[in-house]
Motif scaffolding. Structure first.
Motif, PDB file in Angstrom:
ATOM      1  N   ALA A 792       0.838  -1.208   0.000  1.00 26.61           N
ATOM      2  CA  ALA A 792       0.000   0.000   0.000  1.00 26.61           C
ATOM      3  C   ALA A 792       0.869   1.253   0.000  1.00 26.61           C
ATOM      4  O   ALA A 792       1.935   1.300   0.617  1.00 26.61           O
ATOM      5  CB  ALA A 792      -0.908   0.001   1.219  1.00 26.61           C
ATOM      6  N   VAL A 794      -0.235   5.069   0.939  1.00 26.11           N
ATOM      7  CA  VAL A 794      -1.333   5.916   1.393  1.00 26.11           C
ATOM      8  C   VAL A 794      -0.993   7.371   1.075  1.00 26.11           C
ATOM      9  O   VAL A 794       0.052   7.875   1.484  1.00 26.11           O
ATOM     10  CB  VAL A 794      -1.595   5.721   2.897  1.00 26.11           C
ATOM     11  N   CYS A 810      -3.646   4.146  -2.139  1.00 26.77           N
ATOM     12  CA  CYS A 810      -4.828   4.387  -1.314  1.00 26.77           C
ATOM     13  C   CYS A 810      -4.898   5.885  -1.054  1.00 26.77           C
ATOM     14  O   CYS A 810      -4.128   6.415  -0.253  1.00 26.77           O
ATOM     15  CB  CYS A 810      -4.748   3.608  -0.006  1.00 26.77           C
ATOM     16  N   ALA A 829      -7.280   2.547  -4.738  1.00 28.46           N
ATOM     17  CA  ALA A 829      -8.460   2.642  -3.870  1.00 28.46           C
ATOM     18  C   ALA A 829      -8.610   4.097  -3.459  1.00 28.46           C
ATOM     19  O   ALA A 829      -7.623   4.759  -3.112  1.00 28.46           O
ATOM     20  CB  ALA A 829      -8.295   1.757  -2.638  1.00 28.46           C
ATOM     21  N   GLU A 831     -10.822   6.946  -1.151  1.00 22.37           N
ATOM     22  CA  GLU A 831     -11.715   7.068   0.000  1.00 22.37           C
ATOM     23  C   GLU A 831     -13.024   7.746  -0.369  1.00 22.37           C
ATOM     24  O   GLU A 831     -14.095   7.340   0.081  1.00 22.37           O
ATOM     25  CB  GLU A 831     -11.010   7.833   1.119  1.00 22.37           C
ATOM     26  N   LEU A 857     -10.516   4.956   4.674  1.00 22.23           N
ATOM     27  CA  LEU A 857      -9.410   4.261   4.015  1.00 22.23           C
ATOM     28  C   LEU A 857      -8.062   4.794   4.450  1.00 22.23           C
ATOM     29  O   LEU A 857      -7.182   4.038   4.874  1.00 22.23           O
ATOM     30  CB  LEU A 857      -9.568   4.395   2.493  1.00 22.23           C
ATOM     31  N   THR A 858      -7.862   6.102   4.335  1.00 22.20           N
ATOM     32  CA  THR A 858      -6.526   6.672   4.595  1.00 22.20           C
ATOM     33  C   THR A 858      -6.228   6.803   6.081  1.00 22.20           C
ATOM     34  O   THR A 858      -5.086   7.099   6.451  1.00 22.20           O
ATOM     35  CB  THR A 858      -6.390   8.032   3.906  1.00 22.20           C
ATOM     36  N   LEU A 869      -6.397  -6.277  -3.276  1.00 20.44           N
ATOM     37  CA  LEU A 869      -7.539  -5.469  -3.727  1.00 20.44           C
ATOM     38  C   LEU A 869      -8.314  -6.244  -4.768  1.00 20.44           C
ATOM     39  O   LEU A 869      -7.736  -6.751  -5.729  1.00 20.44           O
ATOM     40  CB  LEU A 869      -7.051  -4.133  -4.294  1.00 20.44           C
ATOM     41  N   LEU A 876     -10.822  -4.644   0.115  1.00 19.76           N
ATOM     42  CA  LEU A 876      -9.390  -4.551   0.398  1.00 19.76           C
ATOM     43  C   LEU A 876      -9.098  -5.458   1.586  1.00 19.76           C
ATOM     44  O   LEU A 876      -9.609  -5.232   2.691  1.00 19.76           O
ATOM     45  CB  LEU A 876      -9.001  -3.114   0.759  1.00 19.76           C
TER      46      LEU A 876
END
Length: 897
Positions: A792, A794, A810, A829, A831, A857-858, A869, A876
């Protein structure tokens, strides 16, 4: 040089967006007035500049930024603006590059747009910047990724700006679920929607009817608004009573549904439409372009009726045989109807996929059954009749006859009429064809059961299978013609009853047909009842049958030979008739005589009475109702109703007798394949003979003869657990292959499968926040299918680490500026965002698995964590910190479906 919307563009290079606006005007839609500066207006600025390197492209961008309009264009624009009530009514400047808004390349949000311009100087400055944005870094990255030329040819649109009460995007076909169209909208101007900055209201309409199937309303506290005297657009508060209210009324949704259908028809395919509703509630179309994401055909599989024949989990052998049998019979039917050989060949993908296997259950492939009906006249009527026969609770509306011109209809009419005449002639010939069919099968049946199957070699067994194929299966036209007759006669009878004023014609018809004692399917019951009564004439026999020892058949033969002879005669005649009789793996009375005594045990407990015959074959209540109905009908209507009812009853009697013959044919194939299983077990190829049912017909033929089979190419599975054709063997070790499939099909036994399956599946609508995170799984809305595993990254702010290569990004939000990063991502992905925003449109174009609207998400994830994913399911999965094989690069995988 400046083109107004009242002119025709001619040969001028006006780009995709401008061309779309002209098309919308030609369709008579409400389009805000516009003018276009074609690519020729900027050609002189680019003609001497190369485009070989980034430095060359920078020079092209700088040259366009220096654009100055000619005096003629200034004057022409002033004339246009005067007619648009400028500057009281602001204008917008938008790009229209030559390959923008095409069928394969949208350039969604990649070029700059400028809104709320109220001076001529602002307009001309915006024109220069808009043209130059064709060479922006993100536009170049998109071109490189899509394999497009780097030499962009910009044109620019200047358009009167609509004072937006509501703005939105309409997808006339929703790629995730093609029976729906979707509309995303919010209060004010739409820039906040397409940029992904604000959550819109989401509306999903059934394409066929316009019915609202689902809506999701956002909390719309802010809107983008035009502020008089201020440049650009500004955030403004939304009134409290409107924040959670839908921003489109039911009447506006209906209007948009009609618009989507109209544009899809007129422009030749699904459209991505931007629209505005002004303060006077008038709908304006701002843009329409093709949806660039491939639209999958909705695959509909239904087992409402076929589960009667193939109940529960069915083995690979039965599926491969049934699929071939259906295809063989269907080809014969088309030939019998006089369909040209070339058209039969053209329908081969349809014919070979009339069935599918879903997690071990056989389903009708409904799309292809409907397409088969297209070969006959009166498609809609036959479609309704077939749906009734199949027991379909929900019809499928997207398979329709092609729209043809009057000339095409006239040309095809003779052939369709000839097809109908052949079908009617075949119906008339059934009284001769049915007895001849029975005689043919009886002869083959008697010959087959004299064969010493256990002594035949593998090659000899396959020779006998080919003989059954050629002598019986390839001459199966009579049953299928009669099935057509039942289907059409049933529909005709219902229509006649309805026309006669019967309030519930289905109920009356069901009672009329229910107690027909002459049906072949009833005969085994009567014979079994007679045997139960006969058993009570032998002292001790009822008690032996009720005790049901393991060797009950042998004991009856030893002690009651006369009764055993009658029982054996019953089994020879009806020994293949049992629950699940069309599944080759089913044990029957013929293969296990003890099953016969299991059935008989239920009847000997109490001696059954001899039922009174009903020679008319009609229930007394139905007979009285029919008689009363006939007495009040005019003579012609009475004749038509009697004819349709008696014709239907005769067709059903034929059908039941012919289905018994089908049962016997399947019994012969069952015996052959059981013998094949014994042969392969003796040769050490299988652990036990029953494993043969885990193989396909072609695998068995190859194993017995040593000659590789040449089946049609196996079709890819449209979703896990779904077979459209038998899959190719992944090993030559038949024992291992059978064991692997046995494990798979045993697992299917534990699953509940719905009567109808669609691919793509109907979307799982957004879950309540409390249900979103379970067992380390985050859930959102899937936007593009595919499974990706990786690390991931972020991203909460623009200044965060943007080293996205090979990672699952993300992000809190994305916008078209991410276009330079997307190609390197493994998956994305988001949010918060709209599935119709420009950045998500680009992700779908690039084929990158994507999920949006993942709550928290974050906040819940950290960079470096490992994830899986699933863009189809919208999930996820957080993986353990130290997964197995973490150092092995091959352990990381991504598939972009």
């Amino acid at each position: 040089m400046l083109l107004s919307n009242s002119l025709t563009p001619g040969a001028a290079a006006i780009g995709g967006k401008a061309a779309g606006l002209f098309r919308l005007r030609q369709l008579g839609l409400a389009v805000p007035p516009f003018a276009v500066l074609p690519a020729d207006a900027f050609a002189s600025l680019l003609s001497a500049l190369p485009a070989a390197s980034d430095a060359d492209l920078d020079a092209r961008q700088a040259s366009l930024l220096a654009y100055e309009p000619t005096p003629e264009d200034r004057t022409a624009l002033q004339v246009q603006l005067a007619g648009w009530d400028f500057p009281a009514r602001p204008v917008a400047v938008r790009s229209s590059v030559a390959d923008e808004d095409g069928a394969g390349h949208s350039f969604a949000g990649l070029m700059d747009s400028f809104l709320n311009l109220t001076t001529e100087d602002e307009i001309w400055a915006a024109v220069a910047r808009c043209a130059a944005s064709a060479y922006s870094v993100r536009a170049r990255a998109y071109r490189r990724q899509r394999g497009l030329p780097l030499t962009a040819r910009p044109a620019v649109v200047v358009q009167a700006q609509v004072a937006a009460r509501t703005s939105g995007v309409l997808f006339s076909t929703w790629p995730e679920y093609p029976v729906e169209m979707t509309i995303h909208a919010l209060w004010g101007f739409g820039e906040a929607l397409v940029s992904g900055a604000q959550q819109p209201d989401e509306f999903y309409l059934r394409k066929a009817t316009g019915e609202l199937t689902h809506q999701q309303l956002a909390d719309k506290a802010q809107r983008l608004a035009f502020v008089p005297g201020a440049a650009g657009l500004h955030q403004a508060p939304v009134a409290a009573h409107e924040q959670l209210a839908p921003c489109l009324s039911p009447a506006e949704l209906t209007q948009l549904h009609t618009l989507g259908q109209q544009l899809e028809t007129a422009l030749g395919g699904p459209q991505d439409v931007e629209f505005v509703v002004d303060e006077a509630d008038r709908l304006w179309v701002v843009q329409a372009r093709p949806i660039t994401q491939p639209i999958p055909e909705l695959l509909v599989l239904d087992n409402s009726n076929i589960q009667e024949s193939y109940c529960g989990v069915t083995t690979p052998l039965t599926f491969s045989f049934a699929r071939r049998a259906y295809a063989t019979v269907y080809r014969q039917t088309m030939r019998a109807l006089g369909v040209p050989a070339a058209e039969v060949e053209a329908h081969e993908p349809v014919v070979t996929q009339l069935l599918a296997l879903v997690q071990g259950r056989i389903y009708y492939h409904i799309n292809h059954w409907y397409r088969g009906l297209l070969l006959l006249p009166s498609f809609q009527q036959n479609k309704a009749d077939m749906e009734r026969m199949m027991g379909l609770e929900e019809p499928v509306d997207f398979v329709q006859p092609p729209r043809r011109s009057r000339l095409e209809q006239l040309r095809s009419a003779p052939r369709l009429a000839a097809n109908l005449l052949r079908l009617l002639a075949a119906f008339a010939g059934l009284r001769r064809a049915v007895p001849a069919f029975h005689a043919r099968l009886a002869a083959a049946y008697q010959r087959f059961y004299t064969l010493p199957l256990a002594q035949l070699s593998g090659a000899q067994l396959m020779t006998e299978k080919s003989r059954l194929d050629q002598e019986l299966l390839s001459h199966w036209t009579t049953p299928i013609i009669n099935d057509f007759r039942v289907m059409m006669a049933n529909g005709r009878a219902l229509r006649n009853l309805r026309a006669a004023g019967v309030a519930e014609p289905e109920d009356l018809l069901r009672r009329y047909l229910a107690s027909d004692q002459q049906l072949a399917s009833v005969q085994p019951v009567h014979r079994l009842l007679a045997l139960a009564r006969q058993a009570h004439t032998y002292p001790g026999l009822p008690e032996l049958i009720q005790a049901l020892p393991a060797d009950v058949a042998g004991q009856v033969a030893a002690s009651y030979p006369q009764f055993e002879q009658a029982a054996r005669q019953f089994m020879e005649e009806f020994g293949d008739r049992t629950v699940g009789e069309l599944k080759l793996e089913t044990a029957t009375m013929r293969t296990q005589p003890r099953i016969f005594y299991q059935y008989l045990r239920n009847l000997v407990a109490v001696p059954p009475a001899d039922p009174a015959a009903n020679p008319s074959g009609i229930s007394p209540s139905a007979a009285a109702d029919i008689e009363a109905l006939l007495n009040r009908l005019p003579r012609l209507r009475r004749w038509a109703l009697i004819r349709s009812l008696t014709g239907l009853q005769e067709a059903i009697r034929h059908r039941e007798a012919l289905r018994l013959e089908r049962t016997r044919l399947f019994g012969m194939y069952r015996s052959l394949y059981r013998a094949a299983g014994e042969r392969l077990t003796q040769a050490g190829r299988l652990f036990q003979s029953e494993d043969v049912f885990m193989l396909t017909e072609n695998e068995i033929a190859e194993a017995l003869t040593g000659t590789p089979a040449t089946p049609a190419p196996a079709l890819p599975s449209p979703a896990p657990g779904i077979w459209l054709s038998p899959p190719p063997a992944h090993t030559t070790d038949l024992s291992a292959l059978a064991a692997a499939r046995q494990q798979e099909f045993t697992r299917y036994e534990q699953l509940a499968v719905p009567a109808r399956v669609t691919v793509p599946a109907a979307p799982v609508r957004t879950l309540p926040a409390a249900a979103r995170e379970t067992n380390g799984v985050l859930r959102g809305t899937g936007c593009y299918p595919g499974v990706a595993e990786g690390e991931a990254l972020v991203v909460r702010r623009p200044e965060d680490d943007l080293n996205v290569a090979g990672k699952i990004v993300c992000a809190l939000r994305t916008d078209p500026g991410w276009a330079t990063l997307f190609p390197a991502c493994r998956a994305v992905a988001i949010e918060k965002g709209s599935s119709l925003s420009h950045s998500v449109i680009i992700l779908r174009e690039l084929g990158i698995p994507t999920i949006i609207n993942v709550p928290g998400l974050t906040q819940q994830l950290q960079s470096g964590q490992r994830l899986v994913l699933d863009g189809q399911a919208g999930t996820l999965q957080l993986l353990p910190a130290t997964p197995p094989l973490a150092e092995n690069p091959s352990a990381l995988s991504a598939s972009h479906a």
